[in-house]
Design a protein around this motif. Sequence first.
Motif, PDB file in Angstrom:
ATOM      1  N   LYS A 184      51.043  -0.075  62.022  1.00  0.00           N
ATOM      2  CA  LYS A 184      50.511   0.199  60.694  1.00  0.00           C
ATOM      3  C   LYS A 184      51.570   0.679  59.704  1.00  0.00           C
ATOM      4  O   LYS A 184      51.464   0.424  58.497  1.00  0.00           O
ATOM      5  CB  LYS A 184      49.388   1.243  60.796  1.00  0.00           C
ATOM      6  N   LEU A 185      52.580   1.404  60.216  1.00  0.00           N
ATOM      7  CA  LEU A 185      53.530   2.055  59.310  1.00  0.00           C
ATOM      8  C   LEU A 185      54.993   1.721  59.592  1.00  0.00           C
ATOM      9  O   LEU A 185      55.891   2.357  59.049  1.00  0.00           O
ATOM     10  CB  LEU A 185      53.334   3.574  59.386  1.00  0.00           C
ATOM     11  N   GLY A 186      55.209   0.730  60.438  1.00  0.00           N
ATOM     12  CA  GLY A 186      56.581   0.369  60.776  1.00  0.00           C
ATOM     13  C   GLY A 186      57.197  -0.666  59.855  1.00  0.00           C
ATOM     14  O   GLY A 186      58.266  -1.204  60.140  1.00  0.00           O
ATOM     15  N   SER A 187      56.552  -0.938  58.748  1.00  0.00           N
ATOM     16  CA  SER A 187      57.034  -1.945  57.810  1.00  0.00           C
ATOM     17  C   SER A 187      58.281  -1.466  57.077  1.00  0.00           C
ATOM     18  O   SER A 187      58.666  -0.294  57.150  1.00  0.00           O
ATOM     19  CB  SER A 187      55.947  -2.263  56.779  1.00  0.00           C
ATOM     20  N   LYS A 188      58.912  -2.379  56.359  1.00  0.00           N
ATOM     21  CA  LYS A 188      60.088  -2.014  55.574  1.00  0.00           C
ATOM     22  C   LYS A 188      59.745  -0.982  54.511  1.00  0.00           C
ATOM     23  O   LYS A 188      60.580  -0.188  54.097  1.00  0.00           O
ATOM     24  CB  LYS A 188      60.676  -3.262  54.922  1.00  0.00           C
ATOM     25  N   LYS A 189      58.481  -0.971  54.077  1.00  0.00           N
ATOM     26  CA  LYS A 189      58.060  -0.023  53.040  1.00  0.00           C
ATOM     27  C   LYS A 189      58.035   1.404  53.568  1.00  0.00           C
ATOM     28  O   LYS A 189      58.551   2.328  52.920  1.00  0.00           O
ATOM     29  CB  LYS A 189      56.680  -0.405  52.516  1.00  0.00           C
ATOM     30  N   HIS A 190      57.446   1.593  54.748  1.00  0.00           N
ATOM     31  CA  HIS A 190      57.275   2.952  55.269  1.00  0.00           C
ATOM     32  C   HIS A 190      58.359   3.355  56.266  1.00  0.00           C
ATOM     33  O   HIS A 190      58.699   4.530  56.386  1.00  0.00           O
ATOM     34  CB  HIS A 190      55.902   3.098  55.917  1.00  0.00           C
ATOM     35  N   LYS A 191      58.830   2.405  57.056  1.00  0.00           N
ATOM     36  CA  LYS A 191      59.932   2.632  57.999  1.00  0.00           C
ATOM     37  C   LYS A 191      59.644   3.706  59.056  1.00  0.00           C
ATOM     38  O   LYS A 191      60.561   4.344  59.567  1.00  0.00           O
ATOM     39  CB  LYS A 191      61.215   2.983  57.240  1.00  0.00           C
TER      40      LYS A 191
END
Length: 330
Positions: A203-210
């Motif tokens: 859910k939060l491992g994207s480039k946005k949240h890292k």
Amino acid sequence: MNTDPRSASELAILYESQIKGKVVLTTGVSPGGIGAAFVAGIARAQPTLLILAGRNIAKVQQTADAVSATGVKVRMLELDLVSLAAVRSAADKVNSWDDVPHIDVLVNNAGVMAIDWEPSPEGYDSQLAANHLGPFLFTNLIMGKLLESPAPRVVNVTSDGHRLSPFRFDDYNFRDGEFYNKWLSYGQSKTANMLMAVSLAEKLGSKKHKLSAFSVQPGLVTTNLGAHLKLFGEDDSDMRSMRDVDRFMGNAIGWSGFDGVVACTPDVGSNTYVYAAFDPEITAHNGAYLISCRIADPWIDTVKPWATSSVEAERLWMLSEKLVGQQFSY
């Protein structure tokens, strides 16, 4: 079993540049435990702030005093994970700290093992509340602080005990204790720790949240976690009841027992905490289950598929939101 002999203190030297300047919140830091060994180990690498959380604030104070003696700034937090109301209160306190704009690492270390049935204040199995529902709610309530970090990490402490049970979606509360088994409850809660890490990574491992999230198996460690259990001697009823569950589940350890398994010290047991929290390369394996400072290998380690499934992880996330009474949309 933790086969990496390095101590948390030794790894802290290796990862000193990653630890220095970090804000780290660790739950369950009673003296003599793995959490206390972890914070003591990384203190020498000069983190900016160590936030020490626990239910028994007097015990937290003992660890805080020991860490403060190294010159590292410490802040204490009273946190009772069994009570969702208490969790919300603790999270509110953290979020009110204007002088702590972000948290780089959250280590969900606090937990219980194979305790007798007792309902939480909200009516849930206390073992499930302490080991999963409380950490799930706390983590999500302070997520704003975590996401202010340029590279936040969440470390969930699990166990080889996840082998004892998948998550019991249809009867997670054991019919309100009527059909309770302390080992099935423990296994389910440890499975939940692993699934929560999978969900956070997805859910939060994207480039946005890292955000990076991992679950960690510290191995058999000499602490007071199982001091209440009858595992050895003439009355080894708890050991036999665990063996029965293992045999029913088809786990080889149900017949081989713990022959050859050697307990390690908390300082060694917490080495994988340091690895999960600060290793710069492990982030490429977001959501992984870690043992002995490496990714667990299902060919040689106990890694049950029910604890690593994205489908099971999403099911648990949705159920957990329902049980804590709050949705977290990321």
